[in-house]
Design an enzyme around this catalytic site. Structure first.
Site, PDB file in Angstrom:
ATOM      1  N   HIS A 133      -2.438  -0.031   1.957  1.00  0.00           N
ATOM      2  CA  HIS A 133      -3.306  -0.551   3.126  1.00  0.00           C
ATOM      3  C   HIS A 133      -3.553  -2.085   3.143  1.00  0.00           C
ATOM      4  CE1 HIS A 133      -6.744  -0.501   5.426  1.00  0.00           C
ATOM      5  NE2 HIS A 133      -6.310   0.564   6.063  1.00  0.00           N
ATOM      6  N   GLU A 184      -3.502   8.102   5.993  1.00  0.00           N
ATOM      7  CA  GLU A 184      -2.639   9.129   6.753  1.00  0.00           C
ATOM      8  C   GLU A 184      -2.163  10.340   5.902  1.00  0.00           C
ATOM      9  OE1 GLU A 184      -2.795   8.267   9.569  1.00  0.00           O
ATOM     10  OE2 GLU A 184      -2.554   6.225   9.982  1.00  0.00           O
TER      11      GLU A 184
HETATM   12  N1  COA Z   1       5.894   1.864   0.025  1.00  0.00           N
HETATM   13  C1  COA Z   1       6.572   0.976  -0.718  1.00  0.00           C
HETATM   14  N2  COA Z   1       6.355  -0.028  -0.936  1.00  0.00           N
HETATM   15  C2  COA Z   1       5.187  -0.734  -0.235  1.00  0.00           C
HETATM   16  C3  COA Z   1       4.379  -0.002   0.478  1.00  0.00           C
HETATM   17  C4  COA Z   1       4.732   1.553   0.625  1.00  0.00           C
HETATM   18  N3  COA Z   1       4.054   2.194   1.226  1.00  0.00           N
HETATM   19  N4  COA Z   1       3.237  -0.921   0.928  1.00  0.00           N
HETATM   20  C5  COA Z   1       3.561  -1.832   0.474  1.00  0.00           C
HETATM   21  N5  COA Z   1       4.767  -1.869  -0.289  1.00  0.00           N
HETATM   22  C6  COA Z   1       5.127  -2.869  -1.068  1.00  0.00           C
HETATM   23  C7  COA Z   1       5.905  -3.882  -0.179  1.00  0.00           C
HETATM   24  O1  COA Z   1       7.225  -3.555   0.073  1.00  0.00           O
HETATM   25  C8  COA Z   1       5.870  -5.321  -0.449  1.00  0.00           C
HETATM   26  O2  COA Z   1       6.719  -5.546  -1.653  1.00  0.00           O
HETATM   27  P1  COA Z   1       7.549  -6.586  -2.087  1.00  0.00           P
HETATM   28  O3  COA Z   1       6.428  -7.767  -2.086  1.00  0.00           O
HETATM   29  O4  COA Z   1       8.548  -6.351  -3.294  1.00  0.00           O
HETATM   30  O5  COA Z   1       8.244  -6.771  -0.642  1.00  0.00           O
HETATM   31  C9  COA Z   1       4.648  -5.178  -1.181  1.00  0.00           C
HETATM   32  O6  COA Z   1       4.101  -3.930  -1.440  1.00  0.00           O
HETATM   33  C10 COA Z   1       3.439  -6.001  -0.073  1.00  0.00           C
HETATM   34  O7  COA Z   1       3.510  -5.188   1.097  1.00  0.00           O
HETATM   35  P2  COA Z   1       2.803  -5.970   2.448  1.00  0.00           P
HETATM   36  O8  COA Z   1       3.615  -5.398   3.557  1.00  0.00           O
HETATM   37  O9  COA Z   1       2.604  -7.344   2.382  1.00  0.00           O
HETATM   38  O10 COA Z   1       1.527  -5.235   2.035  1.00  0.00           O
HETATM   39  P3  COA Z   1       0.255  -4.931   3.035  1.00  0.00           P
HETATM   40  O11 COA Z   1      -0.768  -4.796   2.231  1.00  0.00           O
HETATM   41  O12 COA Z   1       0.062  -5.908   4.264  1.00  0.00           O
HETATM   42  O13 COA Z   1       0.924  -3.658   3.766  1.00  0.00           O
HETATM   43  C11 COA Z   1       0.986  -1.485   5.131  1.00  0.00           C
HETATM   44  C12 COA Z   1      -0.231  -2.490   4.328  1.00  0.00           C
HETATM   45  C13 COA Z   1      -0.018  -0.513   5.462  1.00  0.00           C
HETATM   46  C14 COA Z   1       1.714  -2.208   6.104  1.00  0.00           C
HETATM   47  C15 COA Z   1       1.964  -1.097   4.144  1.00  0.00           C
HETATM   48  O14 COA Z   1       1.391  -0.723   2.857  1.00  0.00           O
HETATM   49  C16 COA Z   1       2.988  -0.138   4.589  1.00  0.00           C
HETATM   50  O15 COA Z   1       3.753  -0.144   5.468  1.00  0.00           O
HETATM   51  N6  COA Z   1       2.490   1.370   4.091  1.00  0.00           N
HETATM   52  C17 COA Z   1       3.170   2.510   4.689  1.00  0.00           C
HETATM   53  C18 COA Z   1       2.930   2.771   6.256  1.00  0.00           C
HETATM   54  C19 COA Z   1       1.564   3.607   5.940  1.00  0.00           C
HETATM   55  O16 COA Z   1       1.319   4.416   5.479  1.00  0.00           O
HETATM   56  N7  COA Z   1       0.820   3.215   7.276  1.00  0.00           N
HETATM   57  C20 COA Z   1      -0.686   3.550   7.493  1.00  0.00           C
HETATM   58  C21 COA Z   1      -1.451   2.581   7.032  1.00  0.00           C
HETATM   59  S1  COA Z   1      -3.152   3.354   7.175  1.00  0.00           S
END
Ligand code: COA
Length: 377
Positions: A263, A318
């Site tokens: 998140h 989710e």
């Molecule tokens: N599965 C695998 N790796 C994940 C992950 C997940 N669900 N969420 C984050 N990561 C990893 C990324 O690959 C990244 O790794 P890297 O630095 O080696 O490339 C790192 O964690 C940071 O990712 P980032 O996108 O910058 O983090 P964020 O905090 O901005 O991301 C989300 C937030 C929600 C977009 C992300 O966690 C995600 O895509 N989750 C899955 C979709 C989901 O469940 N969405 C509903 C949200 S309520």
């Protein structure tokens, strides 16, 4: 915040040195007393009350009134309102393949045109719109199956009325209670993209229905609306706990995200996931699914910790929303629009708050294009 900029080829270097924050990250753009999202400590408070207590002891109607007025009245009620012929006609014009989010946005737009809501948005308008939308979405849910809409049972609450209008039958009380809990959990979440959109539109002194149409549009985007349906698919694909570890390692190896984890704000266990897991545990017919979900969750958290060291990636809302929405019998295509129904309380509360101390929201932009050119002769 950053001063970095992307200058287009041939453009002049920017002279504006004010800080620029892509995505407005880190920018405080409003003051609010509605909801607190405390990502570091995994807390979500509505008007100061923790989400866990509100789910356990409240109803969506009481929570909506709390968000709108700041007062806790556990006896508050909201009932589904009938939809006009005009709304039904508009929904009938849509292709059956239209997304339920598009149908909901259309219905709110027609409702707004019929109501001709005056400025300033108030609690009465918020109540009316929040009670209208479940009926409208249920009507489209039937139309897309080739069925006629059914009138709401006005004695039901919004969750029960939504299920009754969707299925045409009396709702199972346990399913209605579970959906009501989901509505509470989805009601409010700070200055997220759709809530910000609603506040921007309200800031122009536009009407409440326009603000909520904009908010629905923002929530429709996959980066915001979430994907509990994808969580359900994921568990279906994994199939059994023994397959989880390899599946997760393969998915991360391919650079994929595991749905239901991570998140932008929470760096601790999402308190909404905890509340919905508790609700799902009360649904006997989901026991098998839930047992798989819990075992897969443990594996995912362990493997993510190993493969993404230093990243704090926890279960998000989710993951268990998927269980609850499936458990109440909703089709996955309707999950995002059901989330929109839940968020009506928070959106409208923010519109009321924005309007009460209104200031047009108009940030600045750093111009990075060419300057002072002459058109070719
Ligand atoms: N599965 C695998 N790796 C994940 C992950 C997940 N669900 N969420 C984050 N990561 C990893 C990324 O690959 C990244 O790794 P890297 O630095 O080696 O490339 C790192 O964690 C940071 O990712 P980032 O996108 O910058 O983090 P964020 O905090 O901005 O991301 C989300 C937030 C929600 C977009 C992300 O966690 C995600 O895509 N989750 C899955 C979709 C989901 O469940 N969405 C509903 C949200 S309520």
């Amino acid at each position: 915040m950053t001063n970095q900029t992307t200058t287009a080829p041939g453009a002049t270097a920017p002279t504006d040195e004010r800080p620029y924050s892509p995505g407005l990250e880190g920018v405080v753009a409003a003051e609010s007393s509605i909801g607190l999202v405390d990502g570091k400590n995994g807390r979500l408070l509505y008007r100061g009350y923790p989400i866990g207590q509100l789910v356990e002891r409240g109803s969506y109607a009481a929570v909506a009134e709390l968000l709108w007025t700041g007062e806790w009245n556990p006896g508050a009620q909201l009932h589904p309102s009938p939809i006009s012929d005009g709304v039904v006609t508009a929904l009938r014009q849509l292709p059956r393949t239209a997304s339920p989010m598009d149908a909901l946005r259309t219905a709110v737009s027609v409702w707004g045109a019929e109501q001709n809501l005056p400025w300033i948005p108030d609690v009465e308008q918020a109540r009316a719109l929040t009670s209208f939308s479940p009926s409208a979405l249920a009507a489209f849910g039937r139309l897309r199956q080739g069925l006629d809409p059914v009138a709401p049972d006005l004695s039901l609450d919004l969750a029960g009325g939504f299920l009754q209008q969707l299925t045409g039958a009396d709702p199972d009380p346990a399913a209605a209670r579970a959906l009501d809990a989901y509505f509470i959990v989805g009601a409010e979440h700070g200055l997220n993209a759709s809530t910000f959109t609603a506040r921007v539109i309200t800031g122009t002194r536009s009407d409440l229905a326009s603000a909520i149409c904009g908010a629905i549009g923002a929530l429709k985007g996959p980066l915001h609306g979430g994907a509990p349906a994808e969580v359900a698919n994921q568990l279906h694909e994994i199939g059994s706990p023994e397959r989880a570890e390899q599946w997760v390692r393969d998915a991360i190896g391919r650079g994929e995200r595991i749905m239901g984890f991570g998140h932008r704000v929470y760096r601790a266990y999402d308190p909404r996931a905890a509340a919905l897991r508790h609700v799902a545990e009360g649904m006997a017919h989901m026991a098998e699914w839930l047992s798989l979900a819990v075992q897969v969750e443990d594996v995912v958290l362990r493997v993510l910790e190993e493969l993404k060291p230093g990243r704090i990636i926890k279960t998000n809302v989710e993951y268990y929303a998927a269980a609850v929405l499936q458990g109440v019998g909703l089709p996955p295509e309707v999950f995002p629009a059901t989330f929109a129904l839940a968020r009506h309380a928070g959106w409208t509360a923010h519109c009321i708050e924005q309007a009460a101390a209104n200031k047009l929201i108009r940030p600045d932009m750093r111009y990075i294009g060419p300057k002072d050119r002459d058109l070719p002769a």
